[in-house]
Each structure stands twice: as structure tokens, then as C-alpha cells.
Design an enzyme around this catalytic site. Structure first.
Site, PDB file in Angstrom:
ATOM      1  N   HIS A 206     107.449  88.579  46.631  1.00 51.37           N
ATOM      2  CA  HIS A 206     108.261  89.329  47.450  1.00 51.37           C
ATOM      3  C   HIS A 206     109.746  89.775  46.660  1.00 51.37           C
ATOM      4  O   HIS A 206     110.612  90.342  47.454  1.00 51.37           O
ATOM      5  CB  HIS A 206     108.545  88.953  48.880  1.00 51.37           C
ATOM      6  CG  HIS A 206     109.448  88.087  49.054  1.00 51.37           C
ATOM      7  ND1 HIS A 206     109.273  86.638  48.829  1.00 51.37           N
ATOM      8  CD2 HIS A 206     110.867  87.824  49.555  1.00 51.37           C
ATOM      9  CE1 HIS A 206     110.058  85.672  49.114  1.00 51.37           C
ATOM     10  NE2 HIS A 206     111.094  86.380  49.380  1.00 51.37           N
TER      11      HIS A 206
HETATM   12  C1  UD1 Z   1     114.915  88.396  52.770  1.00 48.78           C
HETATM   13  C2  UD1 Z   1     115.792  87.305  52.100  1.00 48.78           C
HETATM   14  C3  UD1 Z   1     115.036  86.607  51.141  1.00 48.78           C
HETATM   15  C4  UD1 Z   1     113.844  85.911  51.819  1.00 48.78           C
HETATM   16  C5  UD1 Z   1     113.031  86.861  52.413  1.00 48.78           C
HETATM   17  C6  UD1 Z   1     112.030  86.088  53.263  1.00 48.78           C
HETATM   18  C7  UD1 Z   1     118.039  88.268  52.040  1.00 48.78           C
HETATM   19  C8  UD1 Z   1     119.003  88.806  50.924  1.00 48.78           C
HETATM   20  N1  UD1 Z   1     116.707  88.011  51.370  1.00 48.78           N
HETATM   21  O1  UD1 Z   1     114.364  89.121  52.053  1.00 48.78           O
HETATM   22  O2  UD1 Z   1     116.267  85.759  50.661  1.00 48.78           O
HETATM   23  O3  UD1 Z   1     113.205  85.107  50.771  1.00 48.78           O
HETATM   24  O4  UD1 Z   1     113.956  87.779  53.484  1.00 48.78           O
HETATM   25  O5  UD1 Z   1     110.860  87.215  53.734  1.00 48.78           O
HETATM   26  O6  UD1 Z   1     118.613  87.813  53.043  1.00 48.78           O
HETATM   27  N2  UD1 Z   1     110.927  94.856  56.494  1.00 48.78           N
HETATM   28  C9  UD1 Z   1     110.124  94.911  57.526  1.00 48.78           C
HETATM   29  N3  UD1 Z   1     109.890  94.146  58.704  1.00 48.78           N
HETATM   30  C10 UD1 Z   1     110.832  93.105  58.790  1.00 48.78           C
HETATM   31  C11 UD1 Z   1     111.794  92.774  57.759  1.00 48.78           C
HETATM   32  C12 UD1 Z   1     111.870  93.449  56.737  1.00 48.78           C
HETATM   33  O7  UD1 Z   1     109.328  95.969  57.382  1.00 48.78           O
HETATM   34  O8  UD1 Z   1     110.792  92.538  59.858  1.00 48.78           O
HETATM   35  C13 UD1 Z   1     110.950  95.409  55.275  1.00 48.78           C
HETATM   36  C14 UD1 Z   1     112.149  96.443  55.407  1.00 48.78           C
HETATM   37  O9  UD1 Z   1     111.654  97.662  54.816  1.00 48.78           O
HETATM   38  C15 UD1 Z   1     113.164  95.936  54.586  1.00 48.78           C
HETATM   39  C16 UD1 Z   1     112.406  95.071  53.587  1.00 48.78           C
HETATM   40  O10 UD1 Z   1     111.318  94.745  54.208  1.00 48.78           O
HETATM   41  O11 UD1 Z   1     114.052  96.949  53.852  1.00 48.78           O
HETATM   42  C17 UD1 Z   1     113.266  93.862  53.093  1.00 48.78           C
HETATM   43  O12 UD1 Z   1     113.674  93.152  54.057  1.00 48.78           O
HETATM   44  P1  UD1 Z   1     115.212  92.391  53.985  1.00 48.78           P
HETATM   45  O13 UD1 Z   1     115.666  91.617  55.003  1.00 48.78           O
HETATM   46  O14 UD1 Z   1     116.090  93.193  53.482  1.00 48.78           O
HETATM   47  O15 UD1 Z   1     114.808  91.531  52.603  1.00 48.78           O
HETATM   48  P2  UD1 Z   1     113.672  90.543  52.423  1.00 48.78           P
HETATM   49  O16 UD1 Z   1     112.999  91.177  51.187  1.00 48.78           O
HETATM   50  O17 UD1 Z   1     112.789  90.219  53.455  1.00 48.78           O
END
Ligand code: UD1
Length: 368
Positions: A206
Site C-alpha cells: 500500500h
Molecule cells: C495510512 C498511513 C500509513 C499507514 C496506512 C495503513 C499516513 C500518512 N499514512 O496510509 O502510514 O501505513 O495508513 O493503512 O497517515 N481509504 C478507504 N477507506 C478507509 C481509509 C482509506 O477507502 O477506511 C482510501 C481512501 O481512498 C484514501 C486512501 O485509501 O484516499 C488512502 O488512505 P489514507 O489514510 O490517506 O492513507 P493510507 O494509504 O491508508
């Protein structure tokens, strides 16, 4: 009256770090509030972890959701500041390196609320990682820096941190792992997926450096096409990865990797069960590097660097980057010869929550 300790969670890797601290503080009768920023909000990225870890529902839910780094961090700050004004906490505890971590510690530091960072001092020395920025800034402003391993202490001392702020408490993720391992081993994920214990690999992916870059993503898929011919692979798909695969037109190729089982993001118990009986783990996660070291399972880290070097020097981890040929040769070597035999680092013993609670409580007492 002394205000509550606020424990902050936001994203998936936070839940297993806060659960044992919350349980230990509850056992000691400490006034505490569990706050969830809502950075992760899908049921399988959040709620299932509360259930699996036996953690109560959050006392406060900020409902922030997704957004750019600036949007997400700023929204958490605005909402968390209101909470601090309302509840006047005696301390704020943040964990790890996600956007919620830096957002809440920044708010607390500016309000002169004592702040503790659990998992302090880790450094990848790669400022292209958003987490590295979060780690450096959080450590700079927190009052108590609770480290998992000696490299954490050294990094902080090298940055000029006063030694009295640093407390080596051990690895909090291992508390959750030890508490839940038996229950995890008893769950039926293997039969649900139709795989044989000890005869498959687990894969997680991821990181923006792997899945937001089409070439890197393709190099990894090409490697998996070779590894999959020799070993079934289970890939619980992170929402970011699913989205990026669609954007780059790679979904069909991902699904066509030989012997791949694509699943929704796994819950905590299912995932621990998968890891504990895997032949090998391929990952770009931080926490999995530690959990595989604790479980003695070979881990191939698909990153250029790690902020958890002790998993390489003492544990079962090998950091290989995302070049196709290196991933394939490392995986084949493990399949042939069994991989590294590691040892469990000092203080990764299941008693970290107790040591953390001692430090928090004595700090609050001494500052009153
Ligand atoms: C975040 C953390 C990362 C961690 C990861 C674990 C930061 C900068 N990054 O990254 O360090 O390793 O979490 O998972 O804080 N989304 C969903 N459902 C959710 C959450 C996210 O669909 O419940 C999707 C959204 O489209 C979002 C994308 O995933 O834009 C990324 O989510 P985000 O929280 O921005 O970063 P992660 O890649 O999950």
C-alpha cells in the site's frame, strides 16, 4: 481535578498499539478517553479491529475521513483542538507515524498539554515518506518519547533530544500479538480461503512509493507472477492499492497472478493467523516487519529502506526494494533454504503497556 489522558487512534496500524495501553490504564483505574480521528473509517479498516482487539467503542469520534495530507492533518487539528478545550486532558498519547499522530501532537504541544509519543525515534532517513516527516516532527514536539529499540534512542540522541525525555519501553505491537496469538491460531481463515497452513505466502502492498508509481507497481506484479507459480499468495487488498490498480489498468493483471487469492482487507485475528502459518511474508508495511520477526516468519520488505532496522539485524527481515529480479531471487532462496533464523529483540516481551503506563503516570504525578 486532573483531566483525562486522551489516547489517540486514527488509522489501521494505530489500533493494535493503543489497545493494550487502554486495557492497562483501565486496569489501573486511570481516567482516560479513547479518541478516534476517523482517518480510517471503512468497517474492515477500523471497526473490525476494535472488535478483534476487545477495545471499547471510542469515547470521541472526529469523523475526519480521507483527503490530501494538508486537508486531513488540518481537519484533525481543528477538531482535536475543540476536544482539548472541552476536556482539558492531563496528557495526550499518540502512536506511530500517521497523519493523525502529528496532527494531535501539534495541537497538544501548542496548548502546553504534556504529550507522549509511543514508537518514538524510528527513522527511515527517507524524507520522501510522509511517515518520516510525521515521525521527525512528532518527536520534536512531544515531552515523552517512548522507544521500542536502542536504534530509536540513538536517533533521538543524535538529533539533540534531552536524554531524560527518552524512555525505552519495548515494542507495544508485540503486546497485542502475544495477547491474541492463541485466539488467532484458532480462527478458521485457512479453511475459508482454502489454503493449507505452512504452504502459502502473505502479501501486503500500500505504500505510495510502490502503488502510486505505475512502473514500480508493474515491477512488483511481474515478480509476483514468478513467485505465484511456486507458492499460493494471499493478498488482502488495501483501498489505496485497489484504487491505484484500477487507475493504472492493472486490476486484471493483478487478479491473474498465478495462485493469487485476493481478499478484502483482513481483520486483526485473521491476519495474525495468516502471518503465523505463512511460509513467507512480502510487504511494504512497517508493523509487519516487526510482527514477522516476533513470529519467526521470513519477511521480504518491498522498500528501499526501513525505519525498523532491528528487524534486519536481529530478526527475520530482508529489505529488497521493488526490483523484479531481487524480489524473485529472495523469495526463491527462502523457499529453497527456509530464510533467516532471527531472534526476538530485547523488551519485545508483551509487557510494554505496563512500562508505558508507569512512565505516563509518574510523569503526570511529577508535573502536578
Ligand atoms: C495510512 C498511513 C500509513 C499507514 C496506512 C495503513 C499516513 C500518512 N499514512 O496510509 O502510514 O501505513 O495508513 O493503512 O497517515 N481509504 C478507504 N477507506 C478507509 C481509509 C482509506 O477507502 O477506511 C482510501 C481512501 O481512498 C484514501 C486512501 O485509501 O484516499 C488512502 O488512505 P489514507 O489514510 O490517506 O492513507 P493510507 O494509504 O491508508
Amino acid at each position: 481535578m486532573i483531566g483525562p489522558i486522551i489516547l489517540v487512534v486514527g488509522a489501521r496500524p494505530n489500533f493494535m498499539k493503543i489497545a493494550p495501553i487502554h486495557a492497562e490504564l483501565a486496569r489501573r483505574g486511570v481516567n482516560q478517553l479513547l479518541l478516534h480521528t476517523g482517518q480510517h473509517y471503512d468497517e474492515n479498516m477500523s471497526k473490525v479491529f476494535f472488535e478483534d482487539l476487545g477495545m471499547p467503542e471510542p469515547d470521541i469520534y472526529l469523523g475526519i475521513g480521507s483527503g490530501s495530507h494538508a486537508e486531513q492533518t488540518a481537519k484533525v487539528m481543528v477538531e482535536f483542538e475543540k476536544v482539548c478545550f472541552e476536556h482539558e486532558p492531563s496528557m495526550v498519547v499518540v502512536v506511530g507515524d500517521v497523519n493523525s499522530t502529528i496532527a494531535c501532537s501539534m495541537v497538544a504541544a501548542k496548548l502546553w498539554i504534556p504529550t507522549a509519543h509511543v514508537e518514538a525515534g524510528l527513522r527511515s532517513f527517507d524524507r520522501k515518506m510522509p511517515e518520516e516527516i510525521n515521525r521527525i516532527l512528532t518527536d520534536t514536539i512531544c515531552d515523552l518519547l517512548l522507544t521500542p529499540s536502542p536504534d530509536g534512542d540513538e536517533n533521538l540522541l543524535n538529533e539533540g533530544v534531552a536524554p531524560e525525555k527518552i524512555h525505552r519501553v519495548g515494542n507495544i505491537m508485540i503486546d497485542s500479538l502475544m495477547i491474541n496469538l492463541e485466539r488467532a491460531r484458532n480462527c478458521d481463515i485457512h479453511s475459508r480461503l482454502g489454503i493449507e497452513k505452512g504452504n502459502y505466502g502473505v502479501l501486503t502492498l500500500h505504500r505510495p512509493s510502490n502503488v502510486d508509481d505505475k512502473d514500480a507497481f508493474e515491477r512488483i506484479i511481474t515478480a509476483l507472477e514468478a513467485v505465484g507459480k511456486k507458492l499460493s499468495l494471499v493478498l488482502p487488498l488495501h483501498p489505496r492499492t485497489r484504487k491505484q490498480a484500477e487507475k493504472f489498468g492493472l486490476t486484471v493483471r493483478l487478479k491473474s497472478i498465478p495462485n493469487i487469492i485476493l481478499t478484502e482487507p483482513a481483520g486483526y485475528l485473521d491476519f495474525v493467523a495468516l502471518m503465523a502459518s505463512a511460509k513467507l511474508v512480502l510487504t511494504d508495511s512497517g508493523g509487519l516487519q516487526e510482527e514477522t520477526t516476533a513470529l519467526g516468519i521470513p519477511c521480504i520488505t518491498l522498500r528501499e529502506n526501513t525505519e525498523r532496522p532491528i528487524t534486519v539485524t536481529e530478526g527475520t527481515n530482508i529489505v529488497v526494494g521493488n526490483e523484479t529480479s531481487t524480489i524473485i531471487s529472495t523469495a526463491f532462496e527462502i523457499l529453497e533454504n527456509g530464510g533467516k533464523v532471527g531472534q526476538i529483540p530485547d523488551l519485545w516481551d508483551g509487557n510494554t503497556a505496563a512500562r508505558i503506563s508507569d512512565v505516563l503516570i509518574s510523569h503526570i504525578k511529577n508535573s502536578n
